[in-house]
Design an enzyme around this catalytic site. Structure first.
Site, PDB file in Angstrom:
ATOM      1  N   LYS A   1      -2.590  13.233  10.037  1.00  0.00           N
ATOM      2  CA  LYS A   1      -1.723  14.394  10.323  1.00  0.00           C
ATOM      3  C   LYS A   1      -0.557  13.965  11.210  1.00  0.00           C
ATOM      4  O   LYS A   1      -0.579  12.873  11.794  1.00  0.00           O
ATOM      5  CB  LYS A   1      -2.559  15.487  11.004  1.00  0.00           C
ATOM      6  CG  LYS A   1      -3.149  15.052  12.340  1.00  0.00           C
ATOM      7  CD  LYS A   1      -4.232  16.010  12.842  1.00  0.00           C
ATOM      8  CE  LYS A   1      -4.764  15.556  14.189  1.00  0.00           C
ATOM      9  NZ  LYS A   1      -5.945  16.331  14.605  1.00  0.00           N
TER      10      LYS A   1
ATOM     11  N   TYR B   1      21.462  11.317  36.383  1.00  0.00           N
ATOM     12  CA  TYR B   1      21.594  12.762  36.625  1.00  0.00           C
ATOM     13  C   TYR B   1      20.816  13.189  37.858  1.00  0.00           C
ATOM     14  O   TYR B   1      19.694  12.717  38.104  1.00  0.00           O
ATOM     15  CB  TYR B   1      21.039  13.529  35.425  1.00  0.00           C
ATOM     16  CG  TYR B   1      21.984  13.587  34.244  1.00  0.00           C
ATOM     17  CD1 TYR B   1      23.252  14.124  34.369  1.00  0.00           C
ATOM     18  CD2 TYR B   1      21.574  13.107  33.011  1.00  0.00           C
ATOM     19  CE1 TYR B   1      24.106  14.179  33.269  1.00  0.00           C
ATOM     20  CE2 TYR B   1      22.414  13.168  31.909  1.00  0.00           C
ATOM     21  CZ  TYR B   1      23.684  13.707  32.048  1.00  0.00           C
ATOM     22  OH  TYR B   1      24.518  13.767  30.969  1.00  0.00           O
TER      23      TYR B   1
ATOM     24  N   MET C   1      19.517  11.976  27.606  1.00  0.00           N
ATOM     25  CA  MET C   1      19.257  12.285  26.198  1.00  0.00           C
ATOM     26  C   MET C   1      19.241  11.019  25.335  1.00  0.00           C
ATOM     27  O   MET C   1      18.370  10.858  24.461  1.00  0.00           O
ATOM     28  CB  MET C   1      20.309  13.257  25.649  1.00  0.00           C
ATOM     29  CG  MET C   1      20.008  13.711  24.233  1.00  0.00           C
ATOM     30  SD  MET C   1      21.273  14.747  23.501  1.00  0.00           S
ATOM     31  CE  MET C   1      21.101  16.249  24.436  1.00  0.00           C
TER      32      MET C   1
HETATM   33  C1  LIG Z   1      -6.935  15.406  15.054  1.00  0.00           C
HETATM   34  C2  LIG Z   1      -8.353  15.539  14.626  1.00  0.00           C
HETATM   35  C3  LIG Z   1      -9.165  14.404  14.524  1.00  0.00           C
HETATM   36  C4  LIG Z   1      -8.737  13.036  15.010  1.00  0.00           C
HETATM   37  O1  LIG Z   1      -8.817  13.027  16.408  1.00  0.00           O
HETATM   38  P1  LIG Z   1      -8.490  11.684  17.242  1.00  0.00           P
HETATM   39  O2  LIG Z   1      -8.815  12.074  18.640  1.00  0.00           O
HETATM   40  O3  LIG Z   1      -7.041  11.433  17.063  1.00  0.00           O
HETATM   41  O4  LIG Z   1      -9.331  10.612  16.720  1.00  0.00           O
HETATM   42  C5  LIG Z   1     -10.437  14.567  13.976  1.00  0.00           C
HETATM   43  N1  LIG Z   1     -10.878  15.786  13.590  1.00  0.00           N
HETATM   44  C6  LIG Z   1     -10.132  16.909  13.721  1.00  0.00           C
HETATM   45  C7  LIG Z   1     -10.687  18.214  13.297  1.00  0.00           C
HETATM   46  C8  LIG Z   1      -8.847  16.821  14.262  1.00  0.00           C
HETATM   47  O5  LIG Z   1      -8.114  17.930  14.398  1.00  0.00           O
END
Ligand SMILES: *Cc1c(COP(=O)(O)O)cnc(C)c1O
Length: 372
Positions: free
Chosen positions: A41, A260, A313
């Protein structure tokens, strides 16, 4: 038109696909008999979902987890025969895309299950997972709801279930009492659907030991080299390396300020290198320095150079007073093999996950290893 080639960049992100594959194999080894999936993801935690998925599939990964259908479509384009689970579940009214691209929704509430069930009755053949919450209170049925639903005849088959899962809230803290509570609850879940493959562990869960592995593990952050477990040495290889070019080297006197807000006052005559990466590139502003707090460091010419003042930035300043030879056009590592991603994240009061997924689009991306 000239053939000048791509415009030069002042930031570059190198993604080591060989290390990604090695990390996956390392986790697969730790998970022993469980199948090792990959969570991709967030554009594969910022490193680029298509190349990441291709490299992982070549290493032997067959099961991928994404957050939303759009990511699933991209995984499907990269690996035709993968099992792809959408952790966010069935987006209301969007059943068709799951069928068209063979994406398996992770079902976690009753209305969602009813909608999926209707689609299956209409002839959809796509499989799905069931998510039962065991203490996170994010997605998933309660244990009570799961008990009730699984009493209905033919429950798993009618939904086409191929996995039952839950998610650990505190696996990064091995001693946290919620880990064992969730483990016990998940064992109870499993007795409801004893014939289904079961999955509980994220990256940190893999390190909690064999009783947490069940049939499928779902590592994310550890694949990309991030720290999964707090307070122990990180055994994974860094996958992304972020570098910034030195645009200018300048001298400044003790008592002058940098950047800044004049947030940092120089305590000595200093040589300052200005780097061409800033918060618009996803390098968090909070990782900067001031008179009251030490910031993150960069790595240049074999040495660590602390940030000076606030991150702008598009620019940041580092102290190279003690590092001879730093010149315009040099590259400084912001994280990678010499500066830990999680170290920069800690200075910005966040976690490696957030730093990776906020990486900007302005970098040149260079992929090492993997096949084109
Ligand atoms: C993001 C996620 C993972 C992976 O988690 P990590 O800590 O990055 O290994 C596994 N299961 C679910 C349901 C997640 O949302």
């Amino acid at each position: 038109m000239s053939d000048a080639g791509p415009a030069p960049e002042t930031g570059r992100l190198t993604i080591d696909l060989q290390s990604l594959a090695t990390n996956w194999l390392d986790l697969a080894e730790r998970a022993r008999t469980a199948a090792t999936g990959a969570v991709v993801k967030g554009d594969a935690y910022g490193v680029g979902i298509t190349r990441a998925v291709q490299a992982l599939a070549e290493a032997g990964c067959h099961t991928f987890f994404v957050a939303v259908p759009e990511e699933g479509v991209r995984v499907r384009a990269a690996v035709a025969d993968a099992a792809i689970y959408v952790l966010g579940g069935l987006v209301p009214g969007a059943g068709r895309v799951y069928g068209d691209f063979d994406l398996r929704p992770v079902l976690g509430c009753r209305p969602e299950i009813e909608e999926w069930s209707a689609l299956r009755r209409e002839g959809l053949r796509t499989r799905a997972a069931l998510h039962v919450d065991t203490g996170m209170n994010r997605l998933g049925l309660t244990l009570g709801e799961a008990r009730k639903l699984t009493e209905t005849r033919n429950f798993a088959d009618s939904l086409g279930l191929s996995l039952v899962m839950s998610h650990l809230a505190c696996a990064d803290t091995p001693d946290h009492p919620l880990n064992r509570k969730q483990l016990a609850a998940f064992r109870a879940v499993r007795t409801l659907l004893p014939d289904l493959p079961a999955s509980l562990a994220n990256s940190a869960g893999v390190f909690l030991g064999a009783e947490y592995h069940f049939d499928v593990v779902r590592p994310g952050i550890a694949l990309y080299g991030g720290q999964a477990v707090n307070g122990v040495e990180n055994p994974m290889r860094p996958v992304p390396t972020l570098e910034a070019m030195v645009l200018q080297v300048r001298e400044a006197k003790a008592g002058e300020t940098v950047g800044y807000g004049a947030a940092e006052t120089l305590r000595r005559a200093s040589r300052i290198a200005i780097l061409g990466v800033g918060y618009a590139d996803g390098y968090h502003r909070a990782a900067g320095a001031s008179d009251r707090r030490v910031g993150a460091s960069a790595f240049i010419r074999g040495r660590l150079a602390p940030l000076l003042g606030r991150v702008s930035m598009d620019l940041m300043a580092i102290d190279v007073t003690d590092i001879p030879g730093v010149a315009r056009g040099d590259w400084a590592e912001l994280f990678g093999h010499h500066v830990a991603l999680d170290d920069v994240a800690a200075h910005a009061d966040t976690i490696g996950y957030e730093l990776l997924t906020s990486l900007g689009r302005r970098y040149r991306r260079i992929y090492l290893g993997g096949s084109d």
